[in-house]
Structure formats: structure tokens, C-alpha cells
Design an enzyme around this catalytic site. Structure first.
Site, PDB file in Angstrom:
ATOM      1  N   CYS A 270       0.534  -1.257  -0.222  1.00  0.00           N
ATOM      2  CA  CYS A 270       0.136   0.007   0.117  1.00  0.00           C
ATOM      3  C   CYS A 270       0.667   1.371   0.024  1.00  0.00           C
ATOM      4  O   CYS A 270       0.429   2.525  -0.258  1.00  0.00           O
ATOM      5  CB  CYS A 270      -0.960   0.110   1.193  1.00  0.00           C
TER       6      CYS A 270
HETATM    7  C1  LIG Z   1      -0.286  -5.230   2.366  1.00  0.00           C
HETATM    8  S1  LIG Z   1       0.598  -6.500   2.803  1.00  0.00           S
HETATM    9  C2  LIG Z   1      -0.486  -7.743   2.375  1.00  0.00           C
HETATM   10  C3  LIG Z   1      -1.256  -8.465   3.677  1.00  0.00           C
HETATM   11  C4  LIG Z   1      -2.184  -9.612   3.298  1.00  0.00           C
HETATM   12  N1  LIG Z   1      -3.023  -9.248   2.488  1.00  0.00           N
HETATM   13  C5  LIG Z   1      -2.858 -10.070   4.521  1.00  0.00           C
HETATM   14  O1  LIG Z   1      -4.049  -9.986   4.713  1.00  0.00           O
HETATM   15  O2  LIG Z   1      -2.234 -10.289   5.448  1.00  0.00           O
HETATM   16  C6  LIG Z   1       1.519  -6.714   1.207  1.00  0.00           C
HETATM   17  C7  LIG Z   1       2.562  -7.805   1.008  1.00  0.00           C
HETATM   18  O3  LIG Z   1       3.172  -7.708  -0.342  1.00  0.00           O
HETATM   19  C8  LIG Z   1       4.428  -8.386  -0.154  1.00  0.00           C
HETATM   20  N2  LIG Z   1       5.163  -8.160  -1.224  1.00  0.00           N
HETATM   21  C9  LIG Z   1       6.030  -6.898  -1.648  1.00  0.00           C
HETATM   22  N3  LIG Z   1       6.290  -7.316  -3.074  1.00  0.00           N
HETATM   23  C10 LIG Z   1       6.268  -8.512  -3.336  1.00  0.00           C
HETATM   24  C11 LIG Z   1       6.607  -9.314  -4.439  1.00  0.00           C
HETATM   25  N4  LIG Z   1       7.414  -8.735  -5.606  1.00  0.00           N
HETATM   26  N5  LIG Z   1       6.252 -10.424  -4.436  1.00  0.00           N
HETATM   27  C12 LIG Z   1       5.405 -10.866  -3.683  1.00  0.00           C
HETATM   28  N6  LIG Z   1       4.892 -10.361  -2.475  1.00  0.00           N
HETATM   29  C13 LIG Z   1       5.482  -9.096  -2.260  1.00  0.00           C
HETATM   30  C14 LIG Z   1       4.738  -7.775   1.090  1.00  0.00           C
HETATM   31  O4  LIG Z   1       5.898  -8.681   1.637  1.00  0.00           O
HETATM   32  C15 LIG Z   1       3.603  -7.762   1.837  1.00  0.00           C
HETATM   33  O5  LIG Z   1       3.685  -8.962   2.817  1.00  0.00           O
END
Ligand SMILES: C[S@@+](CC[C@H](N)C(=O)[O-])C[C@H]1O[C@@H](n2cnc3c(N)ncnc32)[C@H](O)[C@@H]1O
Length: 326
Positions: free
Chosen positions: A84
């Protein structure tokens, strides 16, 4: 979140983090196909919670490196909450100019997999005027040629979470008739006595944590994500106004302890209640034993970035209701 029987629908989770969306979909009766997240901690949490789940974490979970073709026709619902930061004040609101913007990657997965439905979650900042052109280009136009898309802004407290926390969801359906039948999830809880007809009033934070009655209770402010405030912080506060609200509730939100024993050994200011990781889990709508473990700053990052599971559950149930009928 009563466990629903299997609905026969297969769910794939991107950006799974601490598993807020995953847990909501699981309880709503979806079959978990796989989770992807670049954080190694995601595997530790999700494998501890559901040992039989397929979890791709760390480098193997980097969605930018995945060829999604092998999932084509094997997924009914694709869900994910891309980072986000590009759309939040704390992250600088640089939108597409921010390298952390993963919404295009979510779109790439949707177009390659062609699930019956997708659910894309983010901070309400994404639904503001500033990002209207971005949303039009990257979500509504790009995916709108194949999907009927609706945008919902939901409040976690309306689903029984003792916290004020708004989130935006884009819900897309491949089938036009199914999209027409879709109903936005209705609140399960009222925010005030007499507000929602026949609905139970959402518990205050003190009651949710089992704390003594002090003649006052209420919702806590939005728990900070791992992205606001100083890095490696063990605080869940993100503003001076929020701090005053915590103090009114006599809950101490700084120096969060790993567990309740540790919290009780380390008295908080003015005899207020010191939070621990299980308390933060409860305030976010997770079960207190959801296996998000210390170090505290990492645990708070996972909790603060998650979709409150009861809100995820409500969205998951609303999508299952309409897909199961079509
Ligand atoms: C807002 S959090 C998501 C939380 C999740 N939806 C939950 O309900 O617990 C965003 C996630 O995107 C992951 N993220 C960022 N870049 C990424 C990538 N290139 N590939 C996979 N995950 C990624 C981060 O590690 C983070 O855990």
C-alpha cells in the site's frame, strides 16, 4: 467467523503477508491452492497455521518472477493486497512512480490465470481523486475488458473488529450475470447502540481484550502498519491524535511485548494496559493464537499490514454466495 463448509471454489493468494485474507477465505469455505509473498516470514506463519498449505515465500514467492500460466483454469478466485506504500501518506503517495507498486503485477496474474473472480485490496488512499486516473488505467481499463469490476470501501468495525480501519476492495467478475447478482457485504455489527437494526454492537477494545470495566470503552485507532513511524518500531501508534485515543482507553500502545506474561512484568505508564502480540492480533480480528511470532517489530508489521480477517471473511462469503449460484 464461523467455519463454513467447503464451497468447492479454489482460491489463490498473492501478497499473502501474515495471512489476513487467507484466513478469511479459508473460514469462508474456499480451498486454498497456494500463497505467494516475498517475505520469508509468510511461510513461517502460514505453514504453522495450516501445515498442508502450499506457500511460496522469500525469493520463491516474488510474484514478479512467476509465470502464472500453470494456474490457468485451475483458480476460481484470485485475491491479494499489493503493497500500500505507493498510495498511503506514510509511503509518499507516488503511485506508479513507486517501484513498490505491485498492482500491475496483480493485473498480470489476473490476465494470465483468468479466474472467475478477483479481489484486490488496498488502503482507502487508492480510492481518492489523486489516484482516479491510475485506478482507471491500471484496474478499470486494463482488467475491465474481461471483468465487471465494483469498488467497495469497507470499515472493519462494521464486521466486529474493535478498531477503526477502512479498506478499499475491487471485486471483479468474469461473468456479467454473476456480477449483476453480486451483493456488497452488509455490516454484521453496529458501531453504536441503536445504529444498525437488530445488529449486535461492535465490542470495544477493552471488552475484546478482557480488561476490567473503567466506565468507558471504544474502538482503537487504526493499528499502524510496518510502514508508518520509525522502522523496527514496537509501537502501533501512528499519530498524536491516535495516542490520545489509546490513552483514553487506558491502553499503552508503545513497547508492545512479545506475550502477555512479558507485558505484565513490564508495567506501562500510569498503570495502563501494555499490549502484547496476541492482544494486537485480537484488535485486528485474528484469533489470539494465530502464529505470528516475535520479533515484535516484524510481528507488528505483519499484523498492521493485514486485512482484518472478519472483513476478509465478509468479502470472501459475498463472492462465494454469488459464484456458488452461477
Ligand atoms: C499489505 S501486505 C499484504 C497483507 C495480506 N493481504 C494480509 O491480509 O495479511 C503486502 C505484502 O506484499 C508483499 N510483497 C511486496 N512485494 C512483493 C513481491 N514482489 N512479491 C510477492 N510479495 C510481495 C509484502 O511482503 C507484503 O507482505
Amino acid at each position: 467467523m464461523p467455519q463454513k463448509p467447503s464451497n468447492g471454489l479454489r482460491a489463490l493468494s498473492l501478497f499473502s503477508g501474515g495471512g489476513g485474507l487467507d484466513l478469511g477465505f479459508d473460514r469462508a469455505g474456499f480451498r486454498h491452492m497456494a500463497s505467494f509473498d516475498i517475505l520469508p516470514e509468510t511461510a513461517a506463519v502460514l505453514k504453522a497455521a495450516r501445515p498442508d498449505w502450499e506457500v511460496h515465500a522469500g525469493d520463491n514467492g516474488d510474484v514478479t518472477r512467476i509465470d502464472w500460466k500453470s494456474y490457468r483454469s485451475k483458480i476460481d478466485v484470485l485475491h491479494g493486497g499489493p503493497p500500500c506504500q505507493p498510495f498511503s501518506h506514510a509511503g509518499g503517495r507516488r503511485g506508479a512512480a513507486d517501484v513498490r507498486d505491485m498492482i500491475p503485477e496483480f493485473g498480470r496474474a489476473v490476465l494470465a490465470i483468468e479466474p472467475k473472480a478477483f479481489i484486490l485490496e488496498n488502503v482507502p488512499g487508492l480510492a481518492t481523486k489523486k489516484f482516479a486516473p491510475y485506478v482507471k488505467e491500471m484496474i478499470l481499463d486494463r482488467l475491465g475488458s474481461r471483468y465487471q469490476i465494483q469498488m467497495l470501501v469497507l470499515e472493519a468495525a462494521d464486521f466486529g473488529v474493535p478498531q477503526r480501519r477502512k479498506r478499499v476492495f475491487f471485486v471483479g467478475f468474469r461473468n456479467r450475470a454473476v456480477a449483476k447478482r453480486y451483493k456488497v457485504p452488509s455490516p454484521t455489527h453496529a458501531r453504536d447502540l441503536g445504529a444498525g437494526e437488530g445488529l449486535p454492537v461492535v465490542m470495544g477494545a477493552r471488552q475484546a481484550l478482557g480488561l476490567p470495566d473503567i466506565g468507558l470503552d471504544g474502538l482503537v485507532p487504526t493499528l499502524r502498519s510496518g510502514l508508518t513511524g520509525p522502522r523496527h518500531s514496537t509501537s502501533v501508534v501512528n499519530s498524536a491524535t491516535a495516542m490520545r485515543q489509546w490513552e483514553e482507553l487506558q491502553i499503552w500502545p508503545n513497547g508492545v511485548a512479545p506475550d502477555r506474561d512479558a507485558a505484565s512484568r513490564f508495567a506501562a505508564k500510569n498503570g495502563t494496559f501494555r499490549l502484547s502480540i496476541p492482544d494486537c492480533l485480537l484488535l485486528q480480528g485474528f484469533p489470539a493464537d494465530w502464529p505470528i511470532k516475535p520479533p515484535v517489530y516484524k510481528a507488528l508489521g505483519l499484523i498492521g499490514n493485514s486485512v482484518a480477517p472478519p472483513m476478509a471473511y465478509a468479502v470472501a462469503c459475498s463472492v462465494a454466495d454469488v459464484l456458488a449460484g452461477g
